[in-house]
Design an enzyme around this catalytic site. Structure first.
Site, short mmCIF file in Angstrom:
data_model
loop_
_atom_site.label_atom_id
_atom_site.label_comp_id
_atom_site.label_asym_id
_atom_site.label_seq_id
_atom_site.Cartn_x
_atom_site.Cartn_y
_atom_site.Cartn_z
N GLY A 34 -29.84 -49.51 19.24
CA GLY A 34 -29.38 -49.59 17.84
C GLY A 34 -29.56 -51.01 17.30
O GLY A 34 -28.78 -51.47 16.47
N ARG B 46 -30.58 -52.83 13.01
CA ARG B 46 -29.82 -53.42 11.89
C ARG B 46 -28.36 -53.56 12.32
O ARG B 46 -28.01 -53.27 13.45
CB ARG B 46 -29.93 -52.55 10.63
N VAL C 133 -32.17 -42.67 21.80
CA VAL C 133 -31.39 -42.78 23.04
C VAL C 133 -30.86 -41.43 23.53
O VAL C 133 -30.47 -41.29 24.68
CB VAL C 133 -30.22 -43.80 22.93
N ASN D 102 -25.20 -49.85 21.87
CA ASN D 102 -24.66 -50.02 20.52
C ASN D 102 -25.09 -48.90 19.57
O ASN D 102 -24.44 -48.70 18.55
CB ASN D 102 -25.11 -51.40 19.99
N SER E 151 -15.23 -47.79 19.41
CA SER E 151 -14.66 -47.90 18.06
C SER E 151 -13.15 -47.73 18.15
O SER E 151 -12.66 -47.01 19.03
CB SER E 151 -15.22 -46.81 17.15
N TYR F 169 -16.93 -38.05 16.05
CA TYR F 169 -17.10 -39.48 16.30
C TYR F 169 -15.99 -39.99 17.24
O TYR F 169 -16.27 -40.72 18.21
CB TYR F 169 -17.07 -40.21 14.96
N ALA G 129 -14.23 -38.29 19.38
CA ALA G 129 -14.43 -37.74 20.74
C ALA G 129 -15.54 -38.50 21.45
O ALA G 129 -15.43 -38.81 22.64
CB ALA G 129 -14.77 -36.25 20.65
N SER G 130 -16.61 -38.82 20.72
CA SER G 130 -17.73 -39.54 21.35
C SER G 130 -17.29 -40.93 21.81
O SER G 130 -17.65 -41.39 22.89
CB SER G 130 -18.93 -39.65 20.41
N LYS G 131 -16.49 -41.61 21.00
CA LYS G 131 -16.10 -42.98 21.33
C LYS G 131 -14.99 -43.00 22.40
O LYS G 131 -14.97 -43.90 23.25
CB LYS G 131 -15.66 -43.73 20.07
N ILE H 210 -16.22 -52.96 10.22
CA ILE H 210 -17.14 -54.11 10.13
C ILE H 210 -18.13 -53.81 9.00
O ILE H 210 -18.62 -52.68 8.90
CB ILE H 210 -17.91 -54.28 11.47
N1 LIG Z 1 -19.63 -50.77 11.30
C1 LIG Z 1 -18.43 -50.49 11.75
O1 LIG Z 1 -17.42 -50.66 11.05
C2 LIG Z 1 -18.21 -49.98 13.14
C3 LIG Z 1 -16.90 -49.81 13.59
C4 LIG Z 1 -16.68 -49.34 14.87
C5 LIG Z 1 -17.74 -49.06 15.70
N2 LIG Z 1 -19.02 -49.22 15.24
C6 LIG Z 1 -20.11 -48.89 16.16
O2 LIG Z 1 -20.99 -49.99 16.26
C7 LIG Z 1 -22.31 -49.51 16.47
C8 LIG Z 1 -23.24 -50.11 15.43
O3 LIG Z 1 -22.75 -49.76 14.14
P1 LIG Z 1 -23.42 -50.30 12.80
O4 LIG Z 1 -22.36 -50.26 11.78
O5 LIG Z 1 -24.16 -51.54 13.07
O6 LIG Z 1 -24.42 -49.08 12.51
P2 LIG Z 1 -25.74 -49.00 11.60
O7 LIG Z 1 -25.81 -50.17 10.67
O8 LIG Z 1 -25.76 -47.62 11.06
O9 LIG Z 1 -26.90 -49.17 12.69
C9 LIG Z 1 -27.04 -48.23 13.72
C10 LIG Z 1 -28.25 -48.56 14.56
O10 LIG Z 1 -28.38 -47.56 15.58
C11 LIG Z 1 -29.70 -47.01 15.55
N3 LIG Z 1 -29.63 -45.64 16.04
C12 LIG Z 1 -28.92 -44.62 15.52
N4 LIG Z 1 -29.10 -43.52 16.25
C13 LIG Z 1 -29.94 -43.86 17.26
C14 LIG Z 1 -30.52 -43.13 18.34
N5 LIG Z 1 -30.26 -41.84 18.54
N6 LIG Z 1 -31.36 -43.79 19.18
C15 LIG Z 1 -31.65 -45.10 18.99
N7 LIG Z 1 -31.13 -45.82 17.99
C16 LIG Z 1 -30.29 -45.21 17.13
C17 LIG Z 1 -30.13 -47.17 14.09
O11 LIG Z 1 -31.51 -47.24 13.88
P3 LIG Z 1 -32.40 -45.95 13.55
O12 LIG Z 1 -31.70 -45.21 12.45
O13 LIG Z 1 -33.74 -46.49 13.19
O14 LIG Z 1 -32.42 -45.22 14.82
C18 LIG Z 1 -29.54 -48.55 13.78
O15 LIG Z 1 -30.40 -49.55 14.27
C19 LIG Z 1 -22.24 -47.99 16.44
O16 LIG Z 1 -22.12 -47.48 17.75
C20 LIG Z 1 -20.96 -47.74 15.68
O17 LIG Z 1 -20.39 -46.49 16.01
C21 LIG Z 1 -19.29 -49.67 13.98
#
Ligand SMILES: NC(=O)c1ccc[n+]([C@@H]2O[C@H](COP(=O)([O-])OP(=O)(O)OC[C@H]3O[C@@H](n4cnc5c(N)ncnc54)[C@H](OP(=O)(O)O)[C@@H]3O)[C@@H](O)[C@H]2O)c1
Length: 249
Positions: free
Chosen positions: A13, A16, A65, A91, A143, A156, A158-160, A189
């Site tokens: 991930g 971005r 993934v 991630n 998360s 979500y 359940a996955s986390k 975030i």
């Molecule tokens: N932002 C928050 O507030 C927050 C809070 C708690 C936890 N998190 C966790 O932190 C992590 C990152 O979040 P984020 O906010 O940075 O998300 P994001 O901006 O949506 O970025 C997600 C990244 O994961 C990639 N991705 C998604 N599905 C994928 C797959 N099946 N295989 C490979 N790559 C995949 C996406 O790229 P592609 O679409 O090109 O695959 C992207 O690069 C996630 O696990 C999220 O659940 C985020």
């Protein structure tokens, strides 16, 4: 600044958001980074931007993934390209929100497949080289929703929550090889994932954050750097929240 010179990191991930920031932070400190995302354009853009500032420090791999076979092939390719792997950051994550009454089977499976099975797939693919490292680290980005639950996010949550249980089991299984495995539980975030939240939802969330704002990707990155570094060698199987105090007991 802490050095990751000579280390190889895999960041899923990494196209971005939080993953992109983690990939850059590790590369800035000397690591070679394999940047993974589904779309070539997003992991390619991150790797290119890193490469522009730190030549040779990043390489992009467009892999889903959730695809077990593709991830095992990725493991072989990364090892062929970099020669070793020390750090794995799971991630990659997605949301498919909706109340249970309306949640479809595919919404459940899509989220579990990426967020939970994805981590199983990558750990299987990279555990052997990581066990050979003198600084083997596995970090799973969970998360606070996996700790608290949330209406509209049963899949979500359940996955986390599953990822947290997985983290503790991996920590126990690999402890004999001095590999640590920890989970980070971000709160809210600012990234593409949270930018889509309606204003009213943002206000309701904000009211529950003692520090009074959404976090930045750097807030998560700082903890990743610490846990991936030598200073955290005696910390394993833990879940650490980066949430502005949201889940304090
Ligand atoms: N932002 C928050 O507030 C927050 C809070 C708690 C936890 N998190 C966790 O932190 C992590 C990152 O979040 P984020 O906010 O940075 O998300 P994001 O901006 O949506 O970025 C997600 C990244 O994961 C990639 N991705 C998604 N599905 C994928 C797959 N099946 N295989 C490979 N790559 C995949 C996406 O790229 P592609 O679409 O090109 O695959 C992207 O690069 C996630 O696990 C999220 O659940 C985020």
């Amino acid at each position: 600044m802490q050095s990751f010179e000579g280390k190889v990191a895999v960041v899923t991930g990494g196209g971005r958001g939080i993953g992109g920031a983690i990939a850059r932070a590790l590369a800035e400190r000397g690591a070679k980074v394999a940047v993974i995302s589904r779309s070539e354009s997003s992991c390619g853009a991150t790797a290119e931007a890193i490469h522009a500032d730190f030549p040779g420090a990043a390489k992009a791999y467009a892999v889903d993934v959730a695809d077990h076979e593709a991830v095992q092939a990725l493991g072989k390719q990364v090892l062929a390209d970099f020669g070793s792997v020390d750090i794995l950051v799971n991630n990659a994550g997605v949301t498919r929100d909706g109340l249970l009454m309306r949640m479809k089977d595919e919404d459940w499976m899509a989220v579990l497949d990426t967020n939970l099975k994805g981590a199983f797939n990558t750990v299987k693919a990279f555990m052997r080289p990581i066990m050979k490292s003198d600084q083997g680290r596995i970090l799973n980005i969970a998360s606070v929703i996996g700790l608290m639950g949330n209406a509209g996010q049963a899949n979500y949550a359940a996955s986390k929550a599953g990822l947290i249980g997985f983290t503790k089991s991996v920590a126990r299984e690999l402890a004999g090889k001095a590999v640590t495995c920890n989970a980070i539980a971000p709160g809210f975030i600012s990234t593409d994932m949270t930018d889509v939240l309606p204003e009213k939802v943002r206000e309701d969330i904000m009211a529950k954050i003692p520090l009074g704002s959404f976090g930045k990707v750097e807030d998560v990155t700082q903890l990743v750097l610490f846990l991936a570094g030598p200073g955290a060698r005696y910390i394993t199987g833990q879940v650490m929240a980066v949430d502005g105090g949201m889940t304090m007991q």
